[in-house]
Design an enzyme around this catalytic site. Structure first.
Site, PDB file in Angstrom:
ATOM      1  N   GLY A  37      28.905 -36.402   9.254  1.00 15.51           N
ATOM      2  CA  GLY A  37      28.894 -37.867   9.265  1.00 15.51           C
ATOM      3  C   GLY A  37      28.878 -38.357  10.698  1.00 15.51           C
ATOM      4  O   GLY A  37      29.217 -37.607  11.618  1.00 15.51           O
ATOM      5  N   CYS A  90      30.558 -29.729  10.125  1.00 20.12           N
ATOM      6  CA  CYS A  90      30.491 -30.682  11.236  1.00 20.12           C
ATOM      7  C   CYS A  90      31.643 -31.710  11.158  1.00 20.12           C
ATOM      8  O   CYS A  90      32.794 -31.327  11.305  1.00 20.12           O
ATOM      9  CB  CYS A  90      29.116 -31.350  11.255  1.00 20.12           C
ATOM     10  N   TYR A  91      31.368 -32.985  10.873  1.00 17.75           N
ATOM     11  CA  TYR A  91      32.458 -33.967  10.749  1.00 17.75           C
ATOM     12  C   TYR A  91      33.483 -33.488   9.725  1.00 17.75           C
ATOM     13  O   TYR A  91      34.684 -33.670   9.890  1.00 17.75           O
ATOM     14  CB  TYR A  91      31.879 -35.325  10.316  1.00 17.75           C
ATOM     15  N   HIS A 144      25.037 -26.828  11.111  1.00 17.40           N
ATOM     16  CA  HIS A 144      24.505 -27.239   9.803  1.00 17.40           C
ATOM     17  C   HIS A 144      23.812 -26.081   9.088  1.00 17.40           C
ATOM     18  O   HIS A 144      22.656 -25.768   9.406  1.00 17.40           O
ATOM     19  CB  HIS A 144      23.540 -28.418   9.987  1.00 17.40           C
ATOM     20  N   GLU A 150      22.623 -26.055   6.190  1.00 13.22           N
ATOM     21  CA  GLU A 150      21.620 -26.516   5.221  1.00 13.22           C
ATOM     22  C   GLU A 150      20.230 -26.679   5.807  1.00 13.22           C
ATOM     23  O   GLU A 150      19.251 -26.714   5.074  1.00 13.22           O
ATOM     24  CB  GLU A 150      22.082 -27.840   4.580  1.00 13.22           C
ATOM     25  N   SER A 177       2.575 -42.256 -17.147  1.00 12.66           N
ATOM     26  CA  SER A 177       2.009 -43.222 -16.211  1.00 12.66           C
ATOM     27  C   SER A 177       0.877 -42.608 -15.401  1.00 12.66           C
ATOM     28  O   SER A 177       0.122 -43.310 -14.742  1.00 12.66           O
ATOM     29  CB  SER A 177       3.089 -43.709 -15.254  1.00 12.66           C
ATOM     30  N   GLY A 178       0.804 -41.263 -15.422  1.00 15.85           N
ATOM     31  CA  GLY A 178      -0.200 -40.603 -14.595  1.00 15.85           C
ATOM     32  C   GLY A 178       0.395 -40.184 -13.255  1.00 15.85           C
ATOM     33  O   GLY A 178      -0.232 -39.478 -12.480  1.00 15.85           O
ATOM     34  N   GLY A 179       1.636 -40.613 -12.968  1.00 17.87           N
ATOM     35  CA  GLY A 179       2.323 -40.180 -11.750  1.00 17.87           C
ATOM     36  C   GLY A 179       2.756 -38.721 -11.913  1.00 17.87           C
ATOM     37  O   GLY A 179       2.713 -38.176 -13.021  1.00 17.87           O
ATOM     38  N   VAL A 180       3.169 -38.107 -10.803  1.00 15.68           N
ATOM     39  CA  VAL A 180       3.495 -36.679 -10.834  1.00 15.68           C
ATOM     40  C   VAL A 180       4.602 -36.373 -11.854  1.00 15.68           C
ATOM     41  O   VAL A 180       4.457 -35.489 -12.706  1.00 15.68           O
ATOM     42  CB  VAL A 180       3.969 -36.189  -9.440  1.00 15.68           C
ATOM     43  N   ASP A 181       5.699 -37.117 -11.770  1.00 18.87           N
ATOM     44  CA  ASP A 181       6.864 -36.764 -12.584  1.00 18.87           C
ATOM     45  C   ASP A 181       6.597 -36.909 -14.082  1.00 18.87           C
ATOM     46  O   ASP A 181       6.876 -35.992 -14.860  1.00 18.87           O
ATOM     47  CB  ASP A 181       8.074 -37.629 -12.203  1.00 18.87           C
ATOM     48  N   SER A 182       6.052 -38.058 -14.478  1.00 19.92           N
ATOM     49  CA  SER A 182       5.864 -38.235 -15.918  1.00 19.92           C
ATOM     50  C   SER A 182       4.774 -37.294 -16.426  1.00 19.92           C
ATOM     51  O   SER A 182       4.847 -36.802 -17.558  1.00 19.92           O
ATOM     52  CB  SER A 182       5.564 -39.691 -16.269  1.00 19.92           C
ATOM     53  N   SER A 183       3.778 -36.981 -15.591  1.00 23.45           N
ATOM     54  CA  SER A 183       2.715 -36.066 -16.025  1.00 23.45           C
ATOM     55  C   SER A 183       3.262 -34.670 -16.268  1.00 23.45           C
ATOM     56  O   SER A 183       2.971 -34.036 -17.281  1.00 23.45           O
ATOM     57  CB  SER A 183       1.610 -35.975 -14.973  1.00 23.45           C
ATOM     58  N   LYS A 199      11.018 -33.202  -5.909  1.00 18.85           N
ATOM     59  CA  LYS A 199       9.598 -33.547  -6.027  1.00 18.85           C
ATOM     60  C   LYS A 199       8.679 -32.359  -5.724  1.00 18.85           C
ATOM     61  O   LYS A 199       7.736 -32.099  -6.467  1.00 18.85           O
ATOM     62  CB  LYS A 199       9.303 -34.685  -5.053  1.00 18.85           C
TER      63      LYS A 199
END
Ligand code: XMP
Length: 506
Positions: A51, A78-79, A168, A170, A223-229, A366
């Protein structure tokens, strides 16, 4: 499960992603009332994030000391490390040198290897980003790693299972970063297992969906978007015709989108898609509306009405949604993240529909969703699609939305898409500015529309810069637009960053 207490870290999501990559679940919580929240949870381990604050400052975020008495392993990053030392009787002060970037970590073996540094080589490169440092560690702690400037880069109280690291783990630049996290999960009694997304994994996902749905019917808003497809295709592979996908054609989509959808999902995958032509309803509802937020509301409302009407007739038991992991953790996460959600959930379906939710992608990011899509054989034009706002072209037309403006914008936008198809961008599109200017065509005065091109580079939706596109590329697009779309006689390039501008014009 691990609980990540967020003290305002830039990388809280990334930490949570790494935990998930190791097969764990990571819940992000704010530091306010963290003790109470953790007591109510079934968590196996706690991570204190980094942080921007300093522990010795007034009002810096903190946590109830009783957290150290719960007997749950804790890792402070870290913090987070500085805070645990501060609370347990150590000392933190501003570092003489602020460190940002790589540092060499020397792992020390004191009377046997530490649990956190197990199987980590003796010299590795780690990534630092801090101004303060721990100068005195609390009683019960030992040092397990140092750098040239930091004497307490890795510390641990093995008896109480409390660990702290200044760097870090990560970020990808930290060597053996995943090993540190894996070791921590082992300390928490978990059995970390790297999850790879391959065909076998996707097949098991499909089998799980098939088992959960049985012979029941499911519907989904495609919708044709990545996720819903990808979500729809996974469910289709699992239950075939028991899934009915509803695509609401609002008339606010880009050129050719409805056809592509029909082609890919209907013809190629033989999915049962119901394409609902609601163009008239949307246009009617948008008549006279110029306020962007009002547009969003109206579009959301009509979408739900149209979808609900269709869904009722199908009598399904399940609703498939393309919720992805950031949506899940953001809704439980910071206030800031919640703002993003409310801005984006146009088309969010009503809770009173009495359907069970199936969210096959709720554990994925994603880029992972894109990989799953590719394994399922979806074309790159879908898996690599740029984000497209729920309210569609309506928020790219300044002022009232009309059929005529949509036609002009769609043509100009298709030229922008084509002209930039080989350049990797976060988003690129045309905007109908609503500004008419004077021009000249064939010796005649013309009074025509102005189209703006927006092409942006970004890593997330929070900030962006305009792409430094070559003039030749812009010129080609501009010439094509004014030639092929006669209503337009001027093309401008948007050279504003976000903030202060947003990516979309409305
Ligand atoms: P802004 O314009 O807020 O956009 O900088 C950030 C990202 O979000 C997308 N966006 C939306 N997506 N519904 C959506 O589903 C919306 O109302 C909406 N508004 C903006 C935008 O395209 C960009 O990727």
């Amino acid at each position: 499960m691990v609980t990540l207490v967020d003290f305002g870290s830039q990388t809280a999501h990334l930490i949570s992603r790494r935990i998930r990559e190791l097969g764990g679940i990571c819940e992000i919580i704010n530091s306010d009332n963290a003790l109470e929240k953790i007591k109510k949870s079934q968590t196996d381990g706690i991570i204190f994030s980094g942080g921007p604050a300093s522990v010795y400052e007034k009002d810096s975020p903190t946590i109830d000391k009783k957290i150290f008495e719960l007997g749950i392993p804790i890792l402070g990053i870290c913090y987070g490390q500085q805070l645990m030392c501060h609370l347990l009787g150590g000392r933190v002060k501003p570092g003489e040198k602020k460190e940002y970037g790589p540092a060499e970590l020397r792992v020390q073996v004191i009377g046997g290897s530490g649990q956190l540094t197990k199987d980590v080589p003796s010299r590795i490169t780690v990534w630092m980003s801090h101004g303060d440092e721990v100068v005195k560690i609390p009683a019960g702690f030992k040092r397990y790693g140092i750098t040239k400037t930091i004497p307490h880069a890795v510390i641990a109280d093995e008896k109480r299972k409390i660990y702290g690291i200044q760097f870090h783990p990560e970020v990808v630049h930290t060597e053996y970063g995943m090993k540190f996290l894996e070791n921590f999960l082992k300390i928490c009694g978990m059995t970390p297992k790297k999850s790879e997304i391959d065909k076998k994994f996707v097949d098991s996902l499909i089998k799980d969906i098939a088992d959960s749905l049985g012979n029941e019917k499911a519907i989904c808003a495609l919708s044709g978007g990545v996720d819903s497809s990808v979500a729809a295709l996974l469910v289709h592979k699992a239950v075939g015709k028991s899934l009915i996908s509803i695509y609401v054609d609002s008339g606010l989509m880009r050129q050719g989108e409805t056809d592509t959808l029909r082609e890919v999902f209907g013809k190629y995958y033989k999915m049962d898609i119901q394409i609902i032509d609601a163009k008239k309803e949307f246009l009617k509802a948008l008549k006279g509306i110029t306020d962007p937020e009002q547009k969003r509301k109206v579009i959301g409302k009509i979408f739900i009405e149209v979808f609900e009407k269709e869904a009722k007739e199908i009598k399904a038991k399940f609703l498939v949604q393309g919720t992805i992991y950031p949506d899940v953790i953001e809704s439980a996460g910071t206030k800031h993240a919640q703002n993003i959600k409310s801005h984006h959930n146009v088309g969010g379906l009503p809770e009173n529909m009495n359907l069970f939710l199936i969210e096959p992608l709720r554990n994925f990011y994603k880029d992972e969703v894109r990989i799953i899509g590719e394994i399922l054989g979806l074309p790159k034009s879908i898996t690599q699609r740029q984000p497209f706002p729920g309210p569609g072209l309506a928020v790219r037309i300044i002022g009232e939305v009309t059929a005529e403006k949509l036609k002009i914008l769609r043509k100009a936008d298709a030229i922008v898409q084509e002209g930039l198809k080989d350049i990797k961008l976060w988003q690129a599109f045309a905007v109908f500015t609503g500004i008419k200017t004077t021009g000249v065509r064939g010796d005649q005065r013309a009074y025509g529309e102005t189209i703006a091109i927006r092409a942006i580079e970004a890593k997330d939706a929070m900030s962006a810069n305009f792409a430094h596109l070559p003039y030749e590329v812009l010129e080609k697009i501009s010439v094509r637009i004014v030639t092929e779309v006669p209503e337009v006689n001027r093309v401008v390039y948007d050279i504003t960053t976000k903030p202060p501008a947003t990516m979309e014009w409305e």
